[in-house]
Design a protein around this motif. Structure first.
Motif, PDB file in Angstrom:
ATOM      1  N   LEU A  76       0.824  -1.204   0.000  1.00 58.66           N
ATOM      2  CA  LEU A  76       0.000   0.000   0.000  1.00 58.66           C
ATOM      3  C   LEU A  76       0.862   1.260   0.000  1.00 58.66           C
ATOM      4  N   THR A  77       1.990   1.202   0.681  1.00 58.90           N
ATOM      5  CA  THR A  77       2.921   2.327   0.689  1.00 58.90           C
ATOM      6  C   THR A  77       3.427   2.625  -0.720  1.00 58.90           C
ATOM      7  N   ASP A  78       3.767   1.572  -1.459  1.00 60.04           N
ATOM      8  CA  ASP A  78       4.242   1.746  -2.832  1.00 60.04           C
ATOM      9  C   ASP A  78       3.145   2.314  -3.733  1.00 60.04           C
ATOM     10  N   ILE A  79       1.925   1.803  -3.589  1.00 62.16           N
ATOM     11  CA  ILE A  79       0.836   2.232  -4.460  1.00 62.16           C
ATOM     12  C   ILE A  79       0.445   3.680  -4.183  1.00 62.16           C
ATOM     13  N   LEU A  80       0.338   4.026  -2.901  1.00 60.16           N
ATOM     14  CA  LEU A  80      -0.173   5.348  -2.524  1.00 60.16           C
ATOM     15  C   LEU A  80       0.931   6.390  -2.364  1.00 60.16           C
ATOM     16  N   ASP A  81       2.188   5.930  -2.415  1.00 62.11           N
ATOM     17  CA  ASP A  81       3.335   6.839  -2.309  1.00 62.11           C
ATOM     18  C   ASP A  81       3.276   7.665  -1.023  1.00 62.11           C
ATOM     19  N   GLN A  82       3.039   6.973   0.087  1.00 67.66           N
ATOM     20  CA  GLN A  82       3.009   7.611   1.398  1.00 67.66           C
ATOM     21  C   GLN A  82       3.878   6.809   2.361  1.00 67.66           C
ATOM     22  N   SER A  83       4.219   7.407   3.484  1.00 68.96           N
ATOM     23  CA  SER A  83       5.113   6.752   4.427  1.00 68.96           C
ATOM     24  C   SER A  83       4.421   5.560   5.089  1.00 68.96           C
ATOM     25  N   ARG A 104      -5.705   5.441 -11.418  1.00 72.05           N
ATOM     26  CA  ARG A 104      -4.266   5.541 -11.169  1.00 72.05           C
ATOM     27  C   ARG A 104      -3.832   4.540 -10.096  1.00 72.05           C
ATOM     28  N   ASP A 105      -4.620   4.445  -9.029  1.00 73.05           N
ATOM     29  CA  ASP A 105      -4.291   3.478  -7.980  1.00 73.05           C
ATOM     30  C   ASP A 105      -4.361   2.050  -8.500  1.00 73.05           C
ATOM     31  N   ARG A 106      -5.346   1.774  -9.370  1.00 75.82           N
ATOM     32  CA  ARG A 106      -5.476   0.424  -9.902  1.00 75.82           C
ATOM     33  C   ARG A 106      -4.296   0.079 -10.809  1.00 75.82           C
ATOM     34  N   ASP A 107      -3.800   1.056 -11.565  1.00 76.47           N
ATOM     35  CA  ASP A 107      -2.620   0.817 -12.413  1.00 76.47           C
ATOM     36  C   ASP A 107      -1.404   0.462 -11.549  1.00 76.47           C
ATOM     37  N   ARG A 108      -1.233   1.166 -10.438  1.00 75.85           N
ATOM     38  CA  ARG A 108      -0.119   0.858  -9.539  1.00 75.85           C
ATOM     39  C   ARG A 108      -0.328  -0.493  -8.856  1.00 75.85           C
ATOM     40  N   LEU A 109      -1.582  -0.823  -8.567  1.00 73.70           N
ATOM     41  CA  LEU A 109      -1.885  -2.139  -8.006  1.00 73.70           C
ATOM     42  C   LEU A 109      -1.495  -3.240  -9.003  1.00 73.70           C
TER      43      LEU A 109
END
Length: 334
Positions: free
Chosen positions: A41-48, A104-109
């Motif tokens: 989830l950190t990778d997908i959402l680009d958050q800490s 966008r989130d689904r593409d990263r998923l």
């Protein structure tokens, strides 16, 4: 929870507050697609990681998501049952799947899934030769799977528990016909393969968990059908495993055991950690009867003539007696 089965004011307020934040709503949308770890989830959402962990904690406290630990990892999944699960799905039903943020989130998923699949396939390739050698010793997989389907063809079930799920093949076979499927295995590597198989098959209502087959993290009477497919020969106490399987079986439910008939392939014990070299029919029937189940079918599948096979495969089907007893009138009434 109120007496009507609906959420009380405080519980509903907490759940709506938990979902009513942009990152947490994005997390819910992602967990509706797949179960994910904090790092994914950190990778997908680009958050800490600490921030994602805090969001997940709030969602879990509101019972919108559930958390499962596997070794040093923890997987999160959209809640499957309860009013929190109903609320989460009702909220997500209002979300446009074509929305820019959702896409966008689904593409990263998809990228995370591809990386996970690559790791799973690498493990499979490393061990494919070992599995192929064992497969050649017994009747073909297709014949065994056909026999499994035949054994359960007349048994109605909406939920399936696969103990020692391995690559998740049983869940893949029966997943399209059930409302809920769960696989349990101790091996993190095998769970990796099973997760990849279920995702490729699009079986979102099926999941896998790490767990002890002797001490399942499940409530009594929670599944309509339980399968133990090629599991008992790895265990030091098959009777105990069947007793635990019977505990989580609902009244009228079905237990299917599939394993090797007695054989003399000692190398399987030495190289592949087989503790038992097959099982006599009466032994497994005795274990089944001892836990209050009714044996209803036994079938033996010998290797094909002319093949390299040396081991027969046996199937035992049992049902929970409680429904049978309830359906019969008592002598006094008769």
């Amino acid at each position: 929870m109120t007496g009507s089965g609906k959420l009380g004011f405080d519980a509903l307020n907490t759940a709506l507050k938990a979902a009513g934040e942009d990152t947490r709503l994005r997390v819910l949308a992602l967990l509706a697609e797949a179960e994910l770890t904090v790092s994914e989830l950190t990778d997908i959402l680009d958050q800490s990681q600490p921030r994602i962990s805090r969001h997940l904690k709030l969602l879990a406290e509101a019972r919108l998501v559930t958390r499962y630990r596997e070794g040093t990892w923890a997987f999160y999944r959209l809640a499957e049952a309860g009013k929190g699960a109903d609320l989460a799905r009702a909220l997500l039903a209002q979300l446009d799947p074509a929305d820019r943020i959702v896409r966008r989130d689904r593409d990263r998923l998809d990228s995370v899934r591809a990386a996970r699949a690559a790791v799973a396939q690498a493990y499979f390739r490393r061990h494919a030769a070992e599995w192929d050698r064992i497969r050649k010793l017994h009747v073909a997989d297709q014949a065994v799977e056909d026999a499994i389907r035949d054994a359960l063809a007349d048994r109605s079930f909406r939920s399936l528990l696969d103990l020692g799920t391995g690559t998740g093949r049983m869940l893949e076979m029966f997943g399209p016909a059930v409302e809920r499927g769960l696989g349990i295995d101790m091996s993190l590597d095998m769970l990796l393969l099973a997760r990849d198989r279920l995702e490729r098959a699009g079986l979102r209502h099926c999941s896998v968990r790490q767990g002890d087959i002797y001490d399942l993290p499940l409530e009594r009477d929670s599944f309509d059908a339980v399968i133990l497919h090629q599991v008992l020969h790895f265990l030091d106490d098959g009777a105990r495993a069947i007793a635990e399987a019977a505990r989580v079986l609902r009244p009228g439910g079905s237990l299917l055991v599939v394993d090797f008939a007695p054989h003399e392939q000692e190398f399987l014990r030495e190289k592949y950690a087989h503790r038992r070299l097959g099982f006599a029919p009466e032994m497994v029937n005795q274990w089944i009867s001892a836990v209050g189940l009714e044996p209803v079918l036994f079938r033996s599948l010998p290797p094909e003539p002319g093949s390299d096979g040396k081991i027969a495969v046996s199937l035992w089907l049992a049902c929970d007696r409680r429904a049978l007893i309830a359906a019969k009138p008592s002598r006094e009434v008769a």
